[in-house]
Design a protein around this motif. Sequence first.
Motif, PDB file in Angstrom:
ATOM      1  N   CYS A 289      38.967  42.162  18.874  1.00 39.32           N
ATOM      2  CA  CYS A 289      38.534  43.494  18.183  1.00 39.32           C
ATOM      3  C   CYS A 289      37.353  44.284  18.740  1.00 39.32           C
TER       4      CYS A 289
ATOM      5  N   CYS B 291      38.919  37.886  15.771  1.00 41.25           N
ATOM      6  CA  CYS B 291      37.816  38.902  16.113  1.00 41.25           C
ATOM      7  C   CYS B 291      37.692  39.178  17.501  1.00 41.25           C
TER       8      CYS B 291
ATOM      9  N   PHE C 177      40.508  45.736  11.795  1.00 47.92           N
ATOM     10  CA  PHE C 177      40.653  45.256  12.896  1.00 47.92           C
ATOM     11  C   PHE C 177      41.266  46.605  13.938  1.00 47.92           C
TER      12      PHE C 177
ATOM     13  N   CYS D 226      42.432  41.132   9.211  1.00 47.67           N
ATOM     14  CA  CYS D 226      41.395  42.159   9.027  1.00 47.67           C
ATOM     15  C   CYS D 226      41.923  43.720   8.733  1.00 47.67           C
TER      16      CYS D 226
END
Length: 64
Positions: A14, A11, A51, A48
Amino acid sequence: MRDKASPYTSCDLCCNYQYDEEDECYYCLVDMDQDDYYRFLAGSRYSCPYFRNNDEYEVVRHQA
């Protein structure tokens, strides 16, 4: 169902992962459904689907 393979799963990389100055913490701006959220938390290899790389120079390196 197999987990999606992707080189990016963090994350931190991102652009949907934004810092909120009022709360002084990071939040994901994507509104995931329950299935995606469960797979994201439960699977160590799950990437994800929302992303988006926050690297502004990725396109430039690709063109070189």
